[in-house]
Design a protein around this motif. Structure first.
Motif, PDB file in Angstrom:
ATOM      1  N   UNK A  87       0.741  -1.248   0.256  1.00 14.09           N
ATOM      2  CA  UNK A  87       0.076   0.016   0.040  1.00 14.09           C
ATOM      3  C   UNK A  87       0.831   1.368   0.015  1.00 14.09           C
ATOM      4  N   UNK A  88       1.978   1.276   0.850  1.00 10.43           N
ATOM      5  CA  UNK A  88       2.987   2.449   1.103  1.00 10.43           C
ATOM      6  C   UNK A  88       3.599   2.555  -0.447  1.00 10.43           C
ATOM      7  N   UNK A  89       3.957   1.573  -1.086  1.00 15.98           N
ATOM      8  CA  UNK A  89       4.587   1.484  -2.495  1.00 15.98           C
ATOM      9  C   UNK A  89       3.377   2.345  -3.411  1.00 15.98           C
ATOM     10  N   UNK A  90       2.301   1.906  -3.687  1.00 15.58           N
ATOM     11  CA  UNK A  90       1.193   2.489  -4.503  1.00 15.58           C
ATOM     12  C   UNK A  90       1.276   3.986  -4.064  1.00 15.58           C
ATOM     13  N   UNK A  91       0.933   4.233  -2.627  1.00 14.31           N
ATOM     14  CA  UNK A  91       0.818   5.528  -2.171  1.00 14.31           C
ATOM     15  C   UNK A  91       1.992   6.597  -2.641  1.00 14.31           C
ATOM     16  N   UNK A  92       3.287   5.931  -2.683  1.00 13.23           N
ATOM     17  CA  UNK A  92       4.204   6.893  -2.855  1.00 13.23           C
ATOM     18  C   UNK A  92       4.646   7.176  -4.689  1.00 13.23           C
ATOM     19  N   UNK A  93       4.046   6.089  -5.176  1.00 17.58           N
ATOM     20  CA  UNK A  93       3.708   6.363  -6.746  1.00 17.58           C
ATOM     21  C   UNK A  93       2.880   7.552  -7.021  1.00 17.58           C
ATOM     22  N   UNK A  94       1.500   7.388  -6.496  1.00 21.34           N
ATOM     23  CA  UNK A  94       0.641   8.359  -6.644  1.00 21.34           C
ATOM     24  C   UNK A  94       0.897   9.831  -6.276  1.00 21.34           C
ATOM     25  N   UNK A  95       1.909   9.941  -5.334  1.00 24.21           N
ATOM     26  CA  UNK A  95       2.311  11.302  -4.858  1.00 24.21           C
ATOM     27  C   UNK A  95       3.710  11.742  -5.436  1.00 24.21           C
ATOM     28  N   UNK A  96       3.992  11.057  -6.654  1.00 28.02           N
ATOM     29  CA  UNK A  96       5.244  11.738  -7.447  1.00 28.02           C
ATOM     30  C   UNK A  96       6.688  10.955  -6.988  1.00 28.02           C
ATOM     31  N   UNK A  97       6.679  10.014  -5.995  1.00 30.55           N
ATOM     32  CA  UNK A  97       7.919   9.381  -5.802  1.00 30.55           C
ATOM     33  C   UNK A  97       8.238   8.282  -7.067  1.00 30.55           C
ATOM     34  N   UNK A  98       9.317   7.622  -6.885  1.00 33.79           N
ATOM     35  CA  UNK A  98       9.651   6.603  -7.660  1.00 33.79           C
ATOM     36  C   UNK A  98      10.082   5.357  -6.976  1.00 33.79           C
ATOM     37  N   UNK A  99       9.231   4.776  -6.409  1.00 29.57           N
ATOM     38  CA  UNK A  99       9.587   3.488  -5.755  1.00 29.57           C
ATOM     39  C   UNK A  99      10.070   2.307  -6.488  1.00 29.57           C
ATOM     40  N   UNK A 100      11.200   1.730  -5.859  1.00 32.83           N
ATOM     41  CA  UNK A 100      11.708   0.492  -6.572  1.00 32.83           C
ATOM     42  C   UNK A 100      10.918  -0.730  -6.312  1.00 32.83           C
TER      43      UNK A 100
END
Length: 309
Positions: free
Chosen positions: A110-123
């Motif tokens: 869930x955190x990975x998805x949220x980070x993607x939606x807020x403009x970060x680039x999770x690996x």
């Protein structure tokens, strides 16, 4: 006395641990022993890569200082030819000291998805493993899921989320009792050039509504346990007058710890040859250059300098 809850539930976020990156683990081990910390055995990190079934060495190794709330990690490079080993070695070339901030969560997907939606680039999520010795003899395997973002997203260091799957193995009672009386990790302090932009980025990263200005130059982002303190150059001078930002970017300055008896902690450190500064309800201690960073120690977190003002 009831043991504090170690891990978050639901959407809670805790400051889980910070890490010193050191070139000489033996020397770091001696210094942390002198500081009064019990440390876990030297262990190489392993992770699962791609379609591999068995974990392989990641290129770094650690010892940990486990606390009833949170922990301190000490990391060294065991193989600089791996991507993680190479990145860690490059970070140490900037300075020896703090280069990792880990926040614990219950649901890394869930955190990975949220980070993607807020403009970060999770690996891609990484499944980490490391062997852990048991008090009864033999060993078991600690298991973690880590969510990292690219270094450009969080240039302060390796800033990541972790979900623990083996709490009982990691936080063994024999490692929780330290001669210096330290019982908890609280806040991490980050020094930056531009306060408002970095504080806003951490709020997005941590899903917080906004920072809490403690002064014009010191802002805090509170979490469900612990927090992130962001300071500009003037704020850094307030907290650690002899510290300076590196010329090539930000600095993880130090971290707040709680003691069960501040007077005894101070006496212990002085007996071991350290010179902590007693400053109105808390201690400040600049650590040896071989491990880097600054400790802020209080008996009550309200006495930490960025909270009491």
């Amino acid at each position: 006395m009831e043991q504090p809850r170690q891990l978050p539930v639901g959407e809670e976020i805790f400051l889980d641990h910070i890490a010193h990156f050191v070139p000489d683990m033996a020397e770091a081990h001696r210094e942390f022993n002198r500081l009064g910390f019990v440390q876990t055995p030297y262990t190489e990190h392993r992770h699962i890569v791609g379609e591999e079934v068995e974990p392989v060495p990641s290129g770094t190794a650690n010892r940990c200082i486990m606390l009833p709330e949170g922990y301190i990690e000490v990391i060294t490079v065991s193989d600089a030819t791996t991507p993680l080993g190479e990145r860690s070695a490059a970070q140490m070339e900037r300075y020896v000291g703090l280069h990792l901030i880990a926040f614990s969560c219950a649901d890394p997907e869930s955190v990975q998805g949220r980070l993607t939606l807020t403009g970060f680039h999770p690996e891609p999520l990484v499944n980490l493993r490391r062997p852990v010795s048991l008090a009864s003899g033999g060993e078991d395997e600690a298991s973690f899921t880590v969510c990292r973002v690219r270094s450009q997203d969080m240039p302060e260091g390796r800033v990541q989320y972790v979900a623990h799957h083996t709490e009982e193995i990691v936080w063994q009672d024999r490692w929780l009792h330290h001669g210096n009386g330290i019982v908890a990790l609280r806040d991490v302090v980050v020094g930056v050039e531009t306060l408002d932009k970095v504080a806003a980025r951490y709020c997005w990263f941590l899903n917080r509504g906004g920072p809490k200005p403690m002064s014009e130059h010191v802002w805090r982002i509170p979490l469900d346990r612990g927090g992130v303190v962001v300071v500009d150059e003037a704020g850094l001078d307030e907290l650690v007058p002899d510290a300076e930002l590196p010329g090539d970017g930000p600095l993880i300055v130090g971290y707040g710890l709680l003691s069960k008896d501040l007077a005894k902690t101070e006496a212990f450190l002085r007996e071991r040859g350290f010179e902590p500064e007693a400053l109105g309800g808390y201690l400040r201690l600049s650590l040896p250059e071989t491990i880097g960073g600054t400790l802020f120690i209080a008996e009550d977190e309200a006495k930490l300098p960025w909270i009491q003002g």
